[in-house]
Design a protein around this motif. Sequence first.
Motif, short mmCIF file in Angstrom:
data_model
loop_
_atom_site.label_atom_id
_atom_site.label_comp_id
_atom_site.label_asym_id
_atom_site.label_seq_id
_atom_site.Cartn_x
_atom_site.Cartn_y
_atom_site.Cartn_z
N LEU A 360 0.91 -1.48 0.38
CA LEU A 360 0.25 0.12 -0.03
C LEU A 360 1.12 1.51 -0.09
N ALA A 361 1.86 1.32 0.69
CA ALA A 361 2.80 2.80 1.22
C ALA A 361 3.21 2.62 -0.73
N VAL A 362 3.90 1.81 -0.77
CA VAL A 362 4.57 1.67 -2.79
C VAL A 362 3.97 2.32 -3.33
N LEU A 363 1.95 1.81 -3.49
CA LEU A 363 0.94 2.55 -3.92
C LEU A 363 0.73 3.62 -4.24
N ILE A 364 0.90 4.31 -2.11
CA ILE A 364 0.43 6.18 -1.94
C ILE A 364 1.62 6.47 -2.75
N GLY A 365 2.46 5.91 -3.20
CA GLY A 365 4.10 6.71 -3.42
C GLY A 365 3.68 7.20 -5.03
N ALA A 389 -6.27 10.67 -9.39
CA ALA A 389 -4.99 9.77 -8.89
C ALA A 389 -4.75 10.48 -7.60
N LEU A 390 -4.92 11.43 -7.26
CA LEU A 390 -5.37 12.24 -5.64
C LEU A 390 -5.77 11.80 -4.89
N SER A 391 -7.20 11.55 -5.57
CA SER A 391 -8.33 10.78 -4.43
C SER A 391 -7.81 9.49 -4.47
N ALA A 392 -7.36 8.53 -5.24
CA ALA A 392 -6.82 6.75 -5.30
C ALA A 392 -5.77 7.27 -3.91
N ARG A 393 -4.70 7.86 -3.24
CA ARG A 393 -3.22 8.30 -2.99
C ARG A 393 -4.79 8.42 -1.67
N LEU A 398 -6.47 5.92 3.45
CA LEU A 398 -7.52 5.12 4.87
C LEU A 398 -7.15 4.45 4.69
N VAL A 399 -7.48 2.50 3.49
CA VAL A 399 -6.78 1.33 3.69
C VAL A 399 -5.72 1.37 5.08
N LEU A 400 -4.71 1.92 4.46
CA LEU A 400 -3.78 1.68 5.60
C LEU A 400 -4.15 1.96 6.39
N PHE A 401 -4.95 2.67 7.11
CA PHE A 401 -4.97 3.24 8.48
C PHE A 401 -5.66 2.54 9.20
N VAL A 402 -7.40 1.58 7.98
CA VAL A 402 -7.96 0.88 8.77
C VAL A 402 -6.78 -0.37 9.32
N TRP A 403 -6.56 -0.92 7.65
CA TRP A 403 -4.99 -2.10 8.25
C TRP A 403 -4.59 -2.27 9.87
N ALA A 404 -4.30 -0.97 9.60
CA ALA A 404 -2.96 -0.70 11.32
C ALA A 404 -4.45 -0.90 12.41
#
Length: 419
Positions: A360-365, A389-393, A398-404
Motif C-alpha cells: 500500500l505504501a508503494v502505491l501511495i508513493g 489519482a489524488l483521490s486514490a492516494r 484510509l485503507v492503510l489506517f484501517v489495516w493498522a
Amino acid sequence: MTDAAVGTRVRARIASVLTHPAVLWGAFVVVHLVLGLICLVSPSLPMGDVTLVYAFWMHQGIDAGVWVGIDTAWVYPLLAILPMAASAVFGWTFYASTWLTLAMAIDAVAFAVLLHRGRPGRATAPAAWWWLLFLLALGPVALGRIDTFATAVSIVGVLVIVARPALGGVLLAVAAWVKVWPAALVAAAVLALRSRLTVLTAAFATSAVVLLVGLILGGGASLFSFVTQQSGRGLQVESPLATVAMWTAWAGGGTSIYYDHEILTYQLRGPGTELAAALSTPLLVLAVLGVGVLGFVAVRRGRPTAELLPALFLALTVALMLFNKVGSPQFAGWLAAPILFGLVAARLEGGRGFRTPAVLAVLIGAFTQLVYPYLYGKLLGLDTVLLIALSARNVLYLVLFVWAIAALIDTIRTEPALS
C-alpha cells in the motif's frame, strides 16, 4: 539433476546476489543518483522548497544575521536549521547539490543500520529493497524536503529503540526537533515498551538540550513558534480531508483553489472548507487518542512488543496524515519508518506480516509522484485524471489506517500464549 533441483539452485543464486552488500549498496547509490538528477534538472522544480524557500531563510541568517526559529517565528522546529545551513557550506551556487549529498549521506546511515540489523543472515535485505523501491515510487520529493532528514533519523531510531531505548529515544527526539511528526513514534514507544521510562527520559533530556542551545543563541518564544504557525492554515488541496472539496470544485459547486502567499501553498475556499479545516485538529486528536487507547489495552493484555509496536507505529503515523488539513506530498515519505520497522520485526522477531502495508505504501508513493511534481499544474487545473489519482492516494491512506487499526484490534483479541 532434476528440473526442481536446478530451479532451487538458480533461486538460491539469485537470492545470494540480491542479498550481497555490494549489490544492495550499488542499488542504493543508483536510486539516489537517479532521484538527485531528477531533482536538479526537472523543469517542474521538485527542489523548489530547497532552492527558493530554505535557501532564502539561510540567506537571511548568514547574510543578515536574522535566523528563523530564533530571531523570528518559524514553521519548523529548531533543528531543521542544521541541514539547511549545512547546505550553504560550499556557497549558494552548490546549495541544491550539497543538500542532495547530505540527504544521501543521512539515508546511507539509515541504510547501514538497516542492513546491520539483518546480519549474519542478511535477513533485512528484503526490507532494504522495499525501501529503495518506495523511494523510487515516491520520486524526487523523497530527497527534496526537510522531511528527508527527519525520516532517516526516525528510521535509525525505531530500528534501535527496542534493544537500546535510550539511544532510540534520543534519535526520535532529534527527529521530532527537525519535523514534529516523529513525536508520535516516541509516544508509541513509551506506550508499548517496558523501558518506557528510559525512552521518555532520553527524549525529554534531548529536548531540554535543544531548548537550552536555542536560548543561548538568543531564542525565546520563537523556539515554540512551530506549534502555532500552522494553526491558521486553511484546507490544503492535497489533504485527504480536502478530497470532497476538490471534487466539488471540479463540479463547479462554489469551491475554488487559491494560493496563500503567507503559507506558500495552494488551499481551498468555499462551502464546508473552513469547517473541514477547523475539524481537522479535533479529528486528529481523537484519532491519536483512539489509537493510544487500543495500544494501552494491548499493553495491559501483555502483548509482545513484536506484535504490538509495528502496528502502533503505523497507526499513529498514518493518523497524522489522514486527519491533517495539510497534505504535502513529502508526508508519504514518513511511512518508511514504521513500515521498515514492521518488516524487520516480522523477519527477525516473529511479528505480524507487514507485506500489505508495504505494498500500500508503494502505491501511495506512486500516486503521490504522479500528482507531484510532474503534473501538479494539471491538478490545480482540476484535471479529472489527476483528481482520480489524488483521490486514490487519499483512499489508500484510509485503507492503510484501517489495516493498522485492525491489526491492533487483532493483537488485543488474540489470547496471550501460555508460558
